[in-house]
Design a protein around this motif. Structure first.
Motif, short mmCIF file in Angstrom:
data_model
loop_
_atom_site.label_atom_id
_atom_site.label_comp_id
_atom_site.label_asym_id
_atom_site.label_seq_id
_atom_site.Cartn_x
_atom_site.Cartn_y
_atom_site.Cartn_z
N THR A 68 25.78 42.95 17.08
CA THR A 68 26.90 43.73 16.56
C THR A 68 28.17 43.49 17.36
N LEU A 69 28.04 43.51 18.69
CA LEU A 69 29.23 43.28 19.53
C LEU A 69 29.82 41.90 19.31
N LEU A 70 28.97 40.89 19.21
CA LEU A 70 29.47 39.54 19.02
C LEU A 70 30.10 39.35 17.65
N ALA A 71 29.51 39.95 16.62
CA ALA A 71 30.00 39.77 15.26
C ALA A 71 31.18 40.68 14.93
N GLU A 72 31.12 41.92 15.36
CA GLU A 72 32.12 42.91 14.95
C GLU A 72 33.22 43.15 15.97
N ASP A 80 42.21 44.47 27.70
CA ASP A 80 41.98 45.34 28.86
C ASP A 80 41.15 46.54 28.45
N ARG A 81 40.71 47.32 29.42
CA ARG A 81 39.76 48.41 29.17
C ARG A 81 40.30 49.48 28.23
N LYS A 82 41.59 49.79 28.32
CA LYS A 82 42.17 50.83 27.48
C LYS A 82 42.26 50.37 26.02
N LYS A 83 42.66 49.13 25.83
CA LYS A 83 42.80 48.62 24.47
C LYS A 83 41.45 48.46 23.78
N ILE A 84 40.46 47.99 24.51
CA ILE A 84 39.14 47.80 23.91
C ILE A 84 38.51 49.15 23.56
N ALA A 85 38.73 50.16 24.42
CA ALA A 85 38.22 51.51 24.14
C ALA A 85 38.90 52.11 22.91
N ALA A 86 40.20 51.89 22.78
CA ALA A 86 40.92 52.39 21.61
C ALA A 86 40.48 51.65 20.35
N LEU A 87 40.22 50.37 20.46
CA LEU A 87 39.80 49.56 19.32
C LEU A 87 38.45 50.02 18.77
N VAL A 88 37.57 50.42 19.66
CA VAL A 88 36.24 50.90 19.24
C VAL A 88 36.29 52.36 18.82
N GLY A 89 37.26 53.11 19.36
CA GLY A 89 37.40 54.52 19.00
C GLY A 89 36.75 55.45 19.99
N VAL A 90 36.67 55.05 21.25
CA VAL A 90 36.09 55.93 22.27
C VAL A 90 37.13 56.34 23.32
N ALA A 91 38.39 56.01 23.07
CA ALA A 91 39.46 56.40 23.99
C ALA A 91 40.01 57.76 23.59
N PRO A 92 40.23 58.64 24.55
CA PRO A 92 40.80 59.95 24.20
C PRO A 92 42.26 59.81 23.78
N MET A 93 42.57 60.34 22.61
CA MET A 93 43.94 60.32 22.09
C MET A 93 44.50 61.74 22.18
N ASN A 94 45.76 61.84 22.59
CA ASN A 94 46.34 63.19 22.71
C ASN A 94 46.87 63.68 21.37
N PHE A 95 46.92 64.97 21.24
CA PHE A 95 47.45 65.63 20.06
C PHE A 95 48.58 66.56 20.50
N ASP A 96 49.58 65.98 21.16
CA ASP A 96 50.70 66.74 21.68
C ASP A 96 51.87 66.65 20.71
N SER A 97 52.67 67.69 20.69
CA SER A 97 53.86 67.70 19.85
C SER A 97 54.86 68.64 20.49
N GLY A 98 55.98 68.11 20.94
CA GLY A 98 56.97 68.95 21.60
C GLY A 98 56.39 69.55 22.87
N LYS A 99 56.42 70.89 22.94
CA LYS A 99 55.86 71.57 24.12
C LYS A 99 54.37 71.87 23.97
N LYS A 100 53.84 71.69 22.78
CA LYS A 100 52.42 71.96 22.52
C LYS A 100 51.57 70.86 23.15
N ARG A 101 50.55 71.26 23.85
CA ARG A 101 49.61 70.32 24.46
C ARG A 101 48.24 70.57 23.84
N GLY A 102 47.78 69.63 23.04
CA GLY A 102 46.50 69.78 22.36
C GLY A 102 45.36 69.17 23.15
#
Length: 175
Positions: A68-72, A80-102
């Motif tokens: 799977t890793l080789l094919a997909e 780099d580690r951050k981009k590969i984690a985001a590509l797979v969907g295991v990187a934490p993404m923030n949900f911030d907006s203005g002063k709100k910190r999600g």
């Protein structure tokens, strides 16, 4: 499909069990054939020989994960580690907006790779000393099991990415 039929087999009436048993046998045979074809294809690909050995050296990575890793995920070892984690969907993404910190959440990415990485990491929490230590440490700090496993998925992906980048097999002491 095989798992669905096996689950259905437990709940149907006796008169239908013979039919579902035949379907299950057929699906098992087809799965066996497909697994053989995938392994044959991987052996025929000269470019995949070295990566297969490198990935297979990590405890928790089996034939399905390697294929799977080789094919997909051809980017493995190239980002780099951050981009590969985001590509797979295991990187934490923030949900911030203005002063709100999600909350930080993982989302998106390649679901096929993520589901295989999940099972591989689950095995690694028992047999890979690096991932096992990380998982136990997160649980001791009070993290929920799913949260700890997701964090371990990211770490495991980072380790696999570094192994592919450096063309080095798994080394427990160096990690």
């Amino acid at each position: 499909m095989l798992k669905a039929e096996q689950n259905r087999f437990r709940t149907i009436s006796l008169s239908l069990k013979a039919s579902v048993e035949r379907i299950i046998a057929c699906l098992k045979e087809e799965k066996k054939t497909l697994d053989g074809q995938i392994q044959k294809f991987m052996k025929e690909q000269e470019d995949w020989q070295e990566p297969t050995e490198i990935l297979g050296s990590a405890p928790g990575v089996g034939k399905v994960t390697t294929a799977t890793l080789l094919a997909e995920l051809p980017e493995l070892g190239k980002l780099d580690r951050k981009k590969i984690a985001a590509l797979v969907g295991v990187a934490p993404m923030n949900f911030d907006s203005g002063k709100k910190r999600g909350y930080r959440k993982t989302k998106g990415g390649r679901s096929d790779v993520r589901s295989v990485l999940y099972m591989s990491t689950l095995v690694a929490t028992r047999y890979n000393p690096v991932i096992q230590a990380q998982y136990q440490q997160l649980l001791k700090r009070g993290k929920e099991k799913k949260v700890a496993l997701t964090a371990c998925m990211r770490k495991f992906l980072t380790i696999l990415n570094a192994m592919m980048r450096d063309r080095q097999p798994f080394r427990c002491a160096a990690m």
